[in-house]
Design a protein around this motif. Sequence first.
Motif, PDB file in Angstrom:
ATOM      1  N   VAL A 134       0.873  -1.177   0.000  1.00 50.83           N
ATOM      2  CA  VAL A 134       0.000   0.000   0.000  1.00 50.83           C
ATOM      3  C   VAL A 134       0.908   1.224   0.000  1.00 50.83           C
ATOM      4  CG1 VAL A 134      -0.263   0.132   2.534  1.00 50.83           C
ATOM      5  CG2 VAL A 134      -2.012   1.089   1.021  1.00 50.83           C
ATOM      6  N   CYS A 135       0.630   2.136  -0.921  1.00 46.19           N
ATOM      7  CA  CYS A 135       1.548   3.256  -1.142  1.00 46.19           C
ATOM      8  C   CYS A 135       0.761   4.543  -1.361  1.00 46.19           C
ATOM      9  CB  CYS A 135       2.428   3.030  -2.380  1.00 46.19           C
ATOM     10  SG  CYS A 135       2.879   1.314  -2.756  1.00 46.19           S
ATOM     11  N   VAL A 136       1.445   5.653  -1.151  1.00 47.00           N
ATOM     12  CA  VAL A 136       0.911   6.936  -1.597  1.00 47.00           C
ATOM     13  C   VAL A 136       2.048   7.663  -2.323  1.00 47.00           C
ATOM     14  CG1 VAL A 136       1.401   8.119   0.607  1.00 47.00           C
ATOM     15  CG2 VAL A 136      -0.310   9.054  -0.969  1.00 47.00           C
ATOM     16  N   LEU A 137       1.758   8.070  -3.542  1.00 48.43           N
ATOM     17  CA  LEU A 137       2.676   8.863  -4.362  1.00 48.43           C
ATOM     18  C   LEU A 137       2.115  10.278  -4.398  1.00 48.43           C
ATOM     19  CD1 LEU A 137       5.098   8.950  -6.413  1.00 48.43           C
ATOM     20  CD2 LEU A 137       3.421   8.387  -8.189  1.00 48.43           C
ATOM     21  N   LEU A 138       2.904  11.240  -3.933  1.00 46.89           N
ATOM     22  CA  LEU A 138       2.418  12.607  -3.819  1.00 46.89           C
ATOM     23  C   LEU A 138       3.109  13.508  -4.828  1.00 46.89           C
ATOM     24  CD1 LEU A 138       2.977  11.483  -0.573  1.00 46.89           C
ATOM     25  CD2 LEU A 138       1.489  13.439  -0.227  1.00 46.89           C
ATOM     26  N   SER A 139       2.317  14.104  -5.694  1.00 52.94           N
ATOM     27  CA  SER A 139       2.816  15.154  -6.575  1.00 52.94           C
ATOM     28  C   SER A 139       2.428  16.491  -5.944  1.00 52.94           C
ATOM     29  CB  SER A 139       2.196  15.016  -7.970  1.00 52.94           C
ATOM     30  OG  SER A 139       0.894  15.555  -7.997  1.00 52.94           O
ATOM     31  N   PRO A 140       2.868  17.601  -6.488  1.00 52.40           N
ATOM     32  CA  PRO A 140       2.453  18.890  -5.921  1.00 52.40           C
ATOM     33  C   PRO A 140       0.946  19.120  -5.982  1.00 52.40           C
ATOM     34  CG  PRO A 140       4.396  19.169  -7.303  1.00 52.40           C
ATOM     35  CD  PRO A 140       3.905  17.770  -7.525  1.00 52.40           C
ATOM     36  N   THR A 141       0.261  18.390  -6.862  1.00 49.74           N
ATOM     37  CA  THR A 141      -1.174  18.645  -7.053  1.00 49.74           C
ATOM     38  C   THR A 141      -2.080  17.465  -6.737  1.00 49.74           C
ATOM     39  OG1 THR A 141      -0.924  18.036  -9.392  1.00 49.74           O
ATOM     40  CG2 THR A 141      -0.759  20.391  -8.835  1.00 49.74           C
ATOM     41  N   HIS A 142      -1.529  16.261  -6.695  1.00 43.19           N
ATOM     42  CA  HIS A 142      -2.379  15.066  -6.560  1.00 43.19           C
ATOM     43  C   HIS A 142      -1.828  14.073  -5.538  1.00 43.19           C
ATOM     44  CE1 HIS A 142      -3.851  16.586 -10.459  1.00 43.19           C
ATOM     45  NE2 HIS A 142      -4.958  15.929 -10.190  1.00 43.19           N
ATOM     46  N   LEU A 143      -2.744  13.242  -5.027  1.00 42.25           N
ATOM     47  CA  LEU A 143      -2.409  12.104  -4.182  1.00 42.25           C
ATOM     48  C   LEU A 143      -2.777  10.843  -4.949  1.00 42.25           C
ATOM     49  CD1 LEU A 143      -4.117  13.397  -0.919  1.00 42.25           C
ATOM     50  CD2 LEU A 143      -1.663  13.309  -1.297  1.00 42.25           C
ATOM     51  N   TYR A 144      -1.788   9.992  -5.191  1.00 40.49           N
ATOM     52  CA  TYR A 144      -2.030   8.714  -5.862  1.00 40.49           C
ATOM     53  C   TYR A 144      -1.994   7.616  -4.805  1.00 40.49           C
ATOM     54  CZ  TYR A 144      -0.950  11.255 -10.182  1.00 40.49           C
ATOM     55  OH  TYR A 144      -0.940  12.153 -11.227  1.00 40.49           O
ATOM     56  N   PHE A 145      -3.165   7.080  -4.465  1.00 41.86           N
ATOM     57  CA  PHE A 145      -3.241   5.984  -3.508  1.00 41.86           C
ATOM     58  C   PHE A 145      -3.173   4.672  -4.274  1.00 41.86           C
ATOM     59  CE2 PHE A 145      -5.130   9.421  -1.052  1.00 41.86           C
ATOM     60  CZ  PHE A 145      -4.542   9.229   0.188  1.00 41.86           C
ATOM     61  N   ILE A 146      -2.253   3.808  -3.851  1.00 48.17           N
ATOM     62  CA  ILE A 146      -1.943   2.588  -4.585  1.00 48.17           C
ATOM     63  C   ILE A 146      -2.094   1.411  -3.629  1.00 48.17           C
ATOM     64  CG2 ILE A 146      -0.177   1.427  -5.969  1.00 48.17           C
ATOM     65  CD1 ILE A 146       1.258   4.275  -5.992  1.00 48.17           C
ATOM     66  N   ASN A 147      -2.902   0.434  -4.004  1.00 47.90           N
ATOM     67  CA  ASN A 147      -3.118  -0.694  -3.098  1.00 47.90           C
ATOM     68  C   ASN A 147      -3.121  -2.012  -3.844  1.00 47.90           C
ATOM     69  OD1 ASN A 147      -3.702  -1.974  -0.620  1.00 47.90           O
ATOM     70  ND2 ASN A 147      -5.848  -2.136  -1.196  1.00 47.90           N
ATOM     71  N   GLU A 224      -4.676  -1.346  -7.386  1.00 42.58           N
ATOM     72  CA  GLU A 224      -5.798  -0.435  -7.589  1.00 42.58           C
ATOM     73  C   GLU A 224      -5.280   0.966  -7.283  1.00 42.58           C
ATOM     74  OE1 GLU A 224     -10.540  -0.226  -6.384  1.00 42.58           O
ATOM     75  OE2 GLU A 224      -9.245  -1.807  -5.592  1.00 42.58           O
ATOM     76  N   VAL A 225      -5.445   1.894  -8.227  1.00 45.95           N
ATOM     77  CA  VAL A 225      -4.899   3.245  -8.084  1.00 45.95           C
ATOM     78  C   VAL A 225      -6.051   4.244  -8.057  1.00 45.95           C
ATOM     79  CG1 VAL A 225      -3.302   4.966  -8.993  1.00 45.95           C
ATOM     80  CG2 VAL A 225      -2.857   2.521  -9.383  1.00 45.95           C
ATOM     81  N   CYS A 226      -6.117   5.025  -6.988  1.00 46.46           N
ATOM     82  CA  CYS A 226      -7.139   6.060  -6.847  1.00 46.46           C
ATOM     83  C   CYS A 226      -6.447   7.414  -6.717  1.00 46.46           C
ATOM     84  CB  CYS A 226      -8.020   5.808  -5.628  1.00 46.46           C
ATOM     85  SG  CYS A 226      -8.943   4.256  -5.696  1.00 46.46           S
ATOM     86  N   VAL A 227      -6.922   8.402  -7.452  1.00 44.80           N
ATOM     87  CA  VAL A 227      -6.276   9.707  -7.501  1.00 44.80           C
ATOM     88  C   VAL A 227      -7.196  10.767  -6.914  1.00 44.80           C
ATOM     89  CG1 VAL A 227      -5.068  11.367  -8.961  1.00 44.80           C
ATOM     90  CG2 VAL A 227      -5.124   8.941  -9.619  1.00 44.80           C
ATOM     91  N   LEU A 228      -6.650  11.555  -5.998  1.00 38.93           N
ATOM     92  CA  LEU A 228      -7.373  12.681  -5.415  1.00 38.93           C
ATOM     93  C   LEU A 228      -6.567  13.956  -5.624  1.00 38.93           C
ATOM     94  CD1 LEU A 228      -8.616  10.205  -3.801  1.00 38.93           C
ATOM     95  CD2 LEU A 228      -8.922  11.814  -1.902  1.00 38.93           C
ATOM     96  N   GLU A 229      -7.248  15.042  -5.913  1.00 39.67           N
ATOM     97  CA  GLU A 229      -6.571  16.324  -5.929  1.00 39.67           C
ATOM     98  C   GLU A 229      -6.258  16.730  -4.494  1.00 39.67           C
ATOM     99  OE1 GLU A 229      -8.283  19.506  -8.108  1.00 39.67           O
ATOM    100  OE2 GLU A 229      -8.773  18.283  -9.864  1.00 39.67           O
TER     101      GLU A 229
END
Length: 388
Positions: A134-147, A224-229
């Motif tokens: 389970v991971c979170v990849l953080l860009s300056p604008t988005h959160l990519y939740f990876i499971n 499974e990848v979910c993206v949030l601003e």
Amino acid sequence: MVLRTMGAFLDKPKTEKHSAHGEGNGLHYGLSSMQGWRVEMEDAHTAVVGLPHGLTDWSFFAVYDGHAGSRVANYCSAHLLEHILSGGAEFGPGPSSVEGVKDGIRSGFLNIDEYMRNFSDLRQGLDRSGSTAVCVLLSPTHLYFINCGDSRAVLSRDGKVGFSTQDHKPCNPREKERIQNAGGSVMIQRVNGSLAVSRALGDYDYKCVDGKGPTEQLVSPEPEVCVLERATEGDEFVVLACDGIWDVMSNEELCEFVRSRLLVCDDLEKVCNSVVDTCLHKGSRDNMSVVLVCFPGAPKISEEAVKKEEELDKFLETRVEELLGNCGETGAPDLVSVLRSIASENIPNLPPGGGLASKRSVIEAVYNRLNPHREEEAVSLTPHRLWF
């Protein structure tokens, strides 16, 4: 020290912790892990602030829960990120790149899974380990939740659970359909009656069905990848944790507990250590790992909360002293009896989500101070004898 085992468990938990902290890109993070009752430590983690390939304003955090060994979890903790970054995606700014990043993440998982399959011990079946991720990849604008599996990530936003990844369990209808299409079955909520997760890296015994692609096997490595601003004002923190944490705390309980700790402590290592200790005292028998990533909007220390915490600790100390002072000729009660007695009382201002389990160390410290020559109580911390 020789550690004897009770089946899959030790007769005494290993409570030493690995903890760390760091900061960058406007983030602060802490992490903690404990072997606990398990015979082996199979968890691993990753924490990177500032990524290579010019992605200095991106960050990556992950928890890996290994099973049947630690080989896959440890390799992924060291190399999954590089596989994601080399997955062919353009990690650029702007919404147009979001789908590309998601594709790169998916490719990274499939690539590392295929790459590890060629390790001689895994190929020959000498090592049958696997791991969730389970991971979170953080860009300056988005959160990519990876499971991939049943470890979990939770976002606290605006004072409540704003997002949670969904566990990949064999009983989930979509997962069960894939398993059955690959010729497998779901029994006692496990793949072929054996494996408790339906997606994982490694586990190659479950990935050898002829005529099926990598994402169609009994166990799939597809994340499974979910993206949030990102919400500058509302985002507080992200928690990544293995199921050793979630077995004894709900999403809401853990977020409430972390929030309450941030009001009295700004040391994120200590906050994570408190999560792990509390879950041990709540009865978790698994390895435990937690990564806490705080945004600028995370709760800050409150003088009122600190005062209430000090009053609570003093109250608990006084209650232990009273219980031991009233024992008379019967002798001092054991620690479990003291804990159970206090647990039966209505105690105000206990940390939400943690309850009395989060204050065991306070109670135990006073008890030990007043009983310096007592024999060690082997029953005080068994997974089969809870005190609350």
